[in-house]
Structures are given as structure tokens and as C-alpha cells.
Design a protein around this motif. Structure first.
Motif, PDB file in Angstrom:
ATOM      1  N   ILE A  51     101.230 -26.870  -1.872  1.00 52.08           N
ATOM      2  CA  ILE A  51     102.583 -27.403  -1.845  1.00 52.08           C
ATOM      3  C   ILE A  51     102.623 -28.858  -2.310  1.00 52.08           C
ATOM      4  CG2 ILE A  51     102.513 -28.194   0.560  1.00 52.08           C
ATOM      5  CD1 ILE A  51     105.471 -26.383  -1.149  1.00 52.08           C
ATOM      6  N   HIS A  52     101.511 -29.587  -2.158  1.00 52.14           N
ATOM      7  CA  HIS A  52     101.482 -30.995  -2.589  1.00 52.14           C
ATOM      8  C   HIS A  52     101.562 -31.114  -4.108  1.00 52.14           C
ATOM      9  CE1 HIS A  52      97.320 -29.567  -2.473  1.00 52.14           C
ATOM     10  NE2 HIS A  52      97.023 -30.476  -3.378  1.00 52.14           N
ATOM     11  N   HIS A  53     101.347 -29.995  -4.827  1.00 51.95           N
ATOM     12  CA  HIS A  53     101.468 -30.017  -6.289  1.00 51.95           C
ATOM     13  C   HIS A  53     102.896 -29.761  -6.767  1.00 51.95           C
ATOM     14  CE1 HIS A  53      97.273 -30.407  -6.829  1.00 51.95           C
ATOM     15  NE2 HIS A  53      96.921 -29.145  -6.724  1.00 51.95           N
ATOM     16  N   ARG A  54     103.743 -29.255  -5.907  1.00 46.58           N
ATOM     17  CA  ARG A  54     105.038 -28.730  -6.366  1.00 46.58           C
ATOM     18  C   ARG A  54     105.920 -29.819  -6.974  1.00 46.58           C
ATOM     19  NH1 ARG A  54     110.337 -27.451  -4.726  1.00 46.58           N
ATOM     20  NH2 ARG A  54     111.004 -25.408  -5.521  1.00 46.58           N
ATOM     21  N   GLU A  55     106.060 -30.933  -6.290  1.00 49.48           N
ATOM     22  CA  GLU A  55     106.947 -31.993  -6.789  1.00 49.48           C
ATOM     23  C   GLU A  55     106.474 -32.512  -8.141  1.00 49.48           C
ATOM     24  OE1 GLU A  55     108.604 -36.429  -5.498  1.00 49.48           O
ATOM     25  OE2 GLU A  55     107.542 -35.180  -4.039  1.00 49.48           O
ATOM     26  N   GLY A  56     105.152 -32.726  -8.283  1.00 47.94           N
ATOM     27  CA  GLY A  56     104.622 -33.214  -9.553  1.00 47.94           C
ATOM     28  C   GLY A  56     104.811 -32.225 -10.677  1.00 47.94           C
ATOM     29  N   MET A  57     104.644 -30.940 -10.372  1.00 53.44           N
ATOM     30  CA  MET A  57     104.848 -29.904 -11.387  1.00 53.44           C
ATOM     31  C   MET A  57     106.297 -29.881 -11.845  1.00 53.44           C
ATOM     32  SD  MET A  57     106.308 -26.614 -11.573  1.00 53.44           S
ATOM     33  CE  MET A  57     106.183 -25.866  -9.950  1.00 53.44           C
ATOM     34  N   LEU A  58     107.228 -29.900 -10.883  1.00 53.52           N
ATOM     35  CA  LEU A  58     108.647 -29.838 -11.228  1.00 53.52           C
ATOM     36  C   LEU A  58     109.058 -31.061 -12.060  1.00 53.52           C
ATOM     37  CD1 LEU A  58     110.169 -28.545  -7.871  1.00 53.52           C
ATOM     38  CD2 LEU A  58     109.911 -27.263 -10.004  1.00 53.52           C
ATOM     39  N   ARG A  59     108.587 -32.236 -11.665  1.00 47.00           N
ATOM     40  CA  ARG A  59     108.957 -33.446 -12.407  1.00 47.00           C
ATOM     41  C   ARG A  59     108.367 -33.415 -13.818  1.00 47.00           C
ATOM     42  NH1 ARG A  59     107.151 -39.706 -11.175  1.00 47.00           N
ATOM     43  NH2 ARG A  59     108.250 -40.629 -12.942  1.00 47.00           N
ATOM     44  N   SER A  60     107.144 -32.922 -13.952  1.00 46.09           N
ATOM     45  CA  SER A  60     106.507 -32.863 -15.267  1.00 46.09           C
ATOM     46  C   SER A  60     107.231 -31.902 -16.194  1.00 46.09           C
ATOM     47  CB  SER A  60     105.042 -32.464 -15.114  1.00 46.09           C
ATOM     48  OG  SER A  60     104.318 -33.447 -14.406  1.00 46.09           O
ATOM     49  N   VAL A  61     107.661 -30.769 -15.656  1.00 42.40           N
ATOM     50  CA  VAL A  61     108.434 -29.820 -16.463  1.00 42.40           C
ATOM     51  C   VAL A  61     109.740 -30.462 -16.918  1.00 42.40           C
ATOM     52  CG1 VAL A  61     109.722 -27.647 -16.393  1.00 42.40           C
ATOM     53  CG2 VAL A  61     107.407 -27.759 -15.442  1.00 42.40           C
ATOM     54  N   GLU A  62     110.381 -31.193 -16.014  1.00 39.02           N
ATOM     55  CA  GLU A  62     111.640 -31.873 -16.357  1.00 39.02           C
ATOM     56  C   GLU A  62     111.415 -32.891 -17.473  1.00 39.02           C
ATOM     57  OE1 GLU A  62     114.816 -34.965 -14.287  1.00 39.02           O
ATOM     58  OE2 GLU A  62     113.347 -33.922 -13.036  1.00 39.02           O
ATOM     59  N   ILE A  63     110.319 -33.638 -17.398  1.00 38.50           N
ATOM     60  CA  ILE A  63     110.009 -34.631 -18.432  1.00 38.50           C
ATOM     61  C   ILE A  63     109.805 -33.956 -19.784  1.00 38.50           C
ATOM     62  CG2 ILE A  63     108.243 -36.276 -19.206  1.00 38.50           C
ATOM     63  CD1 ILE A  63     107.861 -37.032 -16.224  1.00 38.50           C
ATOM     64  N   LEU A  64     109.069 -32.859 -19.795  1.00 37.18           N
ATOM     65  CA  LEU A  64     108.835 -32.146 -21.051  1.00 37.18           C
ATOM     66  C   LEU A  64     110.124 -31.589 -21.632  1.00 37.18           C
ATOM     67  CD1 LEU A  64     105.504 -30.192 -20.422  1.00 37.18           C
ATOM     68  CD2 LEU A  64     105.856 -32.177 -21.884  1.00 37.18           C
ATOM     69  N   LYS A  65     110.967 -31.062 -20.782  1.00 40.13           N
ATOM     70  CA  LYS A  65     112.202 -30.446 -21.266  1.00 40.13           C
ATOM     71  C   LYS A  65     113.155 -31.465 -21.878  1.00 40.13           C
ATOM     72  CE  LYS A  65     112.365 -26.189 -18.543  1.00 40.13           C
ATOM     73  NZ  LYS A  65     113.087 -25.409 -17.514  1.00 40.13           N
ATOM     74  N   ARG A  66     113.011 -32.714 -21.492  1.00 43.25           N
ATOM     75  CA  ARG A  66     113.875 -33.728 -22.104  1.00 43.25           C
ATOM     76  C   ARG A  66     113.191 -34.444 -23.262  1.00 43.25           C
ATOM     77  NH1 ARG A  66     113.023 -37.241 -17.115  1.00 43.25           N
ATOM     78  NH2 ARG A  66     111.742 -38.980 -17.870  1.00 43.25           N
ATOM     79  N   GLY A  67     112.044 -33.897 -23.700  1.00 43.95           N
ATOM     80  CA  GLY A  67     111.421 -34.413 -24.905  1.00 43.95           C
ATOM     81  C   GLY A  67     110.087 -35.076 -24.735  1.00 43.95           C
ATOM     82  N   GLY A  68     109.586 -35.156 -23.510  1.00 45.27           N
ATOM     83  CA  GLY A  68     108.278 -35.749 -23.285  1.00 45.27           C
ATOM     84  C   GLY A  68     108.359 -37.090 -22.598  1.00 45.27           C
ATOM     85  N   PRO A  69     107.209 -37.656 -22.241  1.00 41.08           N
ATOM     86  CA  PRO A  69     107.197 -38.927 -21.509  1.00 41.08           C
ATOM     87  C   PRO A  69     107.929 -40.033 -22.262  1.00 41.08           C
ATOM     88  CG  PRO A  69     105.002 -37.937 -21.570  1.00 41.08           C
ATOM     89  CD  PRO A  69     105.853 -37.147 -22.502  1.00 41.08           C
ATOM     90  N   GLY A  70     108.742 -40.771 -21.516  1.00 38.06           N
ATOM     91  CA  GLY A  70     109.507 -41.845 -22.130  1.00 38.06           C
ATOM     92  C   GLY A  70     108.895 -43.206 -21.942  1.00 38.06           C
ATOM     93  N   ASN A  71     107.840 -43.290 -21.130  1.00 41.65           N
ATOM     94  CA  ASN A  71     107.190 -44.573 -20.901  1.00 41.65           C
ATOM     95  C   ASN A  71     105.773 -44.319 -20.395  1.00 41.65           C
ATOM     96  OD1 ASN A  71     107.361 -44.125 -17.976  1.00 41.65           O
ATOM     97  ND2 ASN A  71     109.553 -44.586 -18.231  1.00 41.65           N
ATOM     98  N   ALA A  72     105.016 -45.393 -20.239  1.00 37.68           N
ATOM     99  CA  ALA A  72     103.616 -45.285 -19.841  1.00 37.68           C
ATOM    100  C   ALA A  72     103.470 -44.706 -18.435  1.00 37.68           C
ATOM    101  CB  ALA A  72     102.946 -46.654 -19.920  1.00 37.68           C
ATOM    102  N   GLU A  73     104.421 -45.036 -17.553  1.00 36.96           N
ATOM    103  CA  GLU A  73     104.355 -44.540 -16.176  1.00 36.96           C
ATOM    104  C   GLU A  73     104.480 -43.025 -16.151  1.00 36.96           C
ATOM    105  OE1 GLU A  73     105.556 -42.911 -12.497  1.00 36.96           O
ATOM    106  OE2 GLU A  73     106.973 -43.101 -14.173  1.00 36.96           O
TER     107      GLU A  73
END
Length: 369
Positions: free
Chosen positions: A71-93
């Protein structure tokens, strides 16, 4: 959370020479408890089967079920999918954040999988699933599980004054005290909650047990240990085991146990058809629950690491797992290793003989009913 001095003061101070002597491999069949999150993936089942089919090499006194959860992976997975769907990482963070999730998230996006549909069990569910899977492996090996399998912690440690009083922890304490002159080896193949709870409830037992645990990076590695599921699920338990002074054989997963990978052709030739347990292990390999969770395509081309057989391998043959004596590190708040002076001894693995281990495992499967 730093371990308060008042907690560590409860534990007996073991003489370094005594600890070093306890860290030698046992001569002859040893007293053993296996502490395992058996339903987490598929590797624990191989380790447990190897032990159950080797009664001449191991006096297995019982098996305790360990909680697990991704379950500790869930938030990171969801956020990463969201980042990809909007075109990829927008900054170094964002790019740094996605480091541990990028491949998984990309597979979710590429396959059109709904990330919300990926199931994550909670620790109490994981503990019960582990218990049921342990029983199942016993039955497939033709061994009666009655009186041999114990339910473990439904959660992780919340602080060092609240150990989880479970039948697993009680069993560990009872067996540790039963024959104090003969060390009890605990082969730990998951989070350390049951064992940490036992030693917090009964600190005296650290002089009667030897902990053999597989997890994370070597103690000399400069990396954060967060990727290790066995270590990161219960951070307090992990930290306690390195600090309490218990004789400890540490078997790093990265990249020592990680060498213990197996392929589908090997499964077909050496495991399938080797009794009910061989067929069951083959079924697990070809129906790996983590393939679905991590959206892995073409699994037939992939190998899979059978991490936890390293614990059994160390017990069975000195040539299977190469080790060196070192000092127990400190696991800091950020899950990096620190090395203050005057620490107690620890035995640590640095290599394995992958082929010899699997050849032994295959020979043992040949005895399966």
C-alpha cells in the motif's frame, strides 16, 4: 523514530565473542522457525518447500505468518501515472520522484490499465493470506500443518513500547526459551514485526536465537534502503534488529540474493511434474500475482528472482552463501546505513553460488510425494 536508550537497556549485553560463536553455521540439523510473508509473491513458497522436504537437514519447529502490504507504493504509482498522462515530468523534482515508479507507470499508461483497479491488500489481509498460503504449501509437500503454523501480526510496530502480542510472537518466545542451550535459528523472509515484537516482549531471548534475515542492500552500500519491501514495511522493527544486539546473519537482497533468478524453461524441465508441490510452484511461476500488479507483459520471456531461498541455502551448505564478519550498522531515519564505532558483530553475505543452490533445490524436489 530513534530507538530510545531506555528501550535498548532492556536487552542483555552479549559478549562479542559469544555473538561471533553463535554466527557460525550450525553443525547438523538445527532448530528452526521460518517467519514468512508467503503470499506476498512466489519466492517464499520455494524456500518453505525446500525446508519441508529436507527434514534430515533441518529440525523445523514451526512457521509464523508475516504481514505484508504494497500500500505504501500506491500514492507514488498514482502520482507517476498522472505525471505521464500530462506529458511527463515538468521539473527535476518530478523526474526524481518518478525514479522508482517510472517503468511501472509507463506500463500502466501504455496498456490502458486503470491504475485505480490495481489491488493493494492491507497488512492484516496480508498476514492472513500468508497463513493460508503456508498451510497450502505444507499440504502440497505432504506434511501435516497441524500445530506447525501460527498467525502473525495484523499490523506493523507503531512504537517500541507496543509490541504486537500474537500467537506467532508467543510461539517464538516459547521455542526460544524451551532449549536455551541449543540456539534457535529464525529464518526471516519478510518484515520483522513478529520477531521484533517477540524480543520486545521477552528481551532475554536474544541470547537464545540467531536471526537469519534477507533484505535490502549490503551494509557497506551508500544507497537508501527504501526499495527493500522486507525492510521498509516495518521501519521500526528493521531498525530495532540492527540495534538490540541479537546475533544476526544478514543476507542482502541487492545484489546478492538477486542472483537467485529462475526462468520458465528451468521451471518446465526441473520443477513441473515433481510431485504436487512441483506442479504448484510451476503454477505460481506462470500465474505470478506481481505480473498483474506491475502490468508485466510477455512474462514467459522474463526471469523471476526467488530471493528467499537464500535463507535456507545458508543453513544447508557453507559453500552456497559466501559471508564475512562485520559490525552491525545503524539504520538511520532516512533508511541509510551509518557506521558508528564499537558496534556488535554481524555476519553478512556478499555472494552466492547460484547454480549449486538451484541444483540442490531441484534434487530435493525429486523427493516430493
Amino acid at each position: 523514530m530513534t530507538i530510545p536508550a531506555t528501550v535498548l537497556e532492556r536487552f542483555p549485553k552479549l559478549d562479542p565473542d559469544f555473538v561471533t560463536s553463535r554466527l557460525q553455521r550450525p553443525q547438523g540439523p538445527a532448530r528452526v522457525i521460518i517467519d514468512t510473508d508467503t503470499a506476498n509473491e512466489i519466492d517464499d513458497q520455494y524456500a518453505l518447500a525446500w525446508a519441508l522436504l529436507s527434514p534430515e537437514r533441518m529440525n523445523l519447529e514451526g512457521v509464523t505468518a508475516v504481514p505484508f502490504s504494497f500500500i505504501h507504493h500506491r500514492e507514488g504509482m498514482l502520482r507517476s501515472v498522472e505525471i505521464l498522462k500530462r506529458g511527463g515530468p515538468g521539473n527535476a523534482e518530478e523526474e526524481k520522484f518518478m525514479g522508482g515508479f517510472a517503468g511501472w507507470a509507463q506500463r500502466i499508461v501504455d496498456s490502458g490499465t486503470d491504475p485505480e483497479s490495481i489491488k493493494f491488500v492491507l497488512p492484516d489481509e496480508g498476514a492472513e493470506l500468508s497463513y493460508q498460503e503456508i498451510v497450502r504449501v505444507f499440504e502440497h509437500c505432504g506434511v501435516d500443518p497441524e500445530g506447525m503454523v501460527y498467525r502473525g501480526s495484523p499490523a506493523y510496530l507503531s512504537d517500541f513500547d507496543s509490541p504486537l502480542d500474537t500467537e506467532a510472537a508467543r510461539f517464538i518466545i516459547e521455542r526460544a526459551r524451551a532449549e536455551p542451550e541449543i540456539p534457535l535459528y529464525i529464518l526471516a523472509m519478510g518484515a520483522l514485526t513478529n520477531i521484533a515484537s517477540a524480543v520486545l516482549m521477552a528481551p532475554d531471548i536474544i541470547k537464545n536465537i540467531v536471526l537469519v534475515w534477507t533484505a535490502s542492500f549490503p551494509s557497506y552500500a551508500p544507497f537508501c534502503n527504501r526499495p527493500s519491501l522486507n525492510l521498509v514495511q516495518d521501519k521500526l522493527a528493521s531498525r530495532l534488529i540492527f540495534d538490540c544486539g541479537v546475533p544476526h546473519v544478514y543476507l542482502p537482497g541487492y545484489h546478492v540474493g538477486a542472483q537467485l533468478s529462475i526462468s520458465l524453461p528451468e521451471m518446465e524441465q526441473f520443477v513441473k511434474g515433481k510431485g504436487a508441490i512441483g506442479d504448484y510452484l510451476h503454477h505460481l511461476y506462470t500465474h505470478n500475482p506481481l505480473h498483474k500488479k506491475y502490468v508485466i507483459s510477455q512474462p514467459e520471456t522474463k526471469t523471476w528472482v526467488i530471493w528467499d531461498i537464500i535463507n535456507v541455502a545458508w543453513m544447508f551448505n557453507a559453500d552456497y552463501v559466501s559471508t564475512h564478519m562485520t559490525q552491525s550498522p545503524v539504520l538511520d531515519e532516512d533508511l541509510y546505513w551509518q557506521h558508528p564505532a564499537h558496534r556488535h558483530p554481524m555476519l553478512e553475505a556478499f555472494d552466492v553460488d547460484r547454480d549449486a543452490i538451484f541444483e540442490d533445490f531441484y534434487r530435493t524436489l525429486g523427493k516430493a510425494p
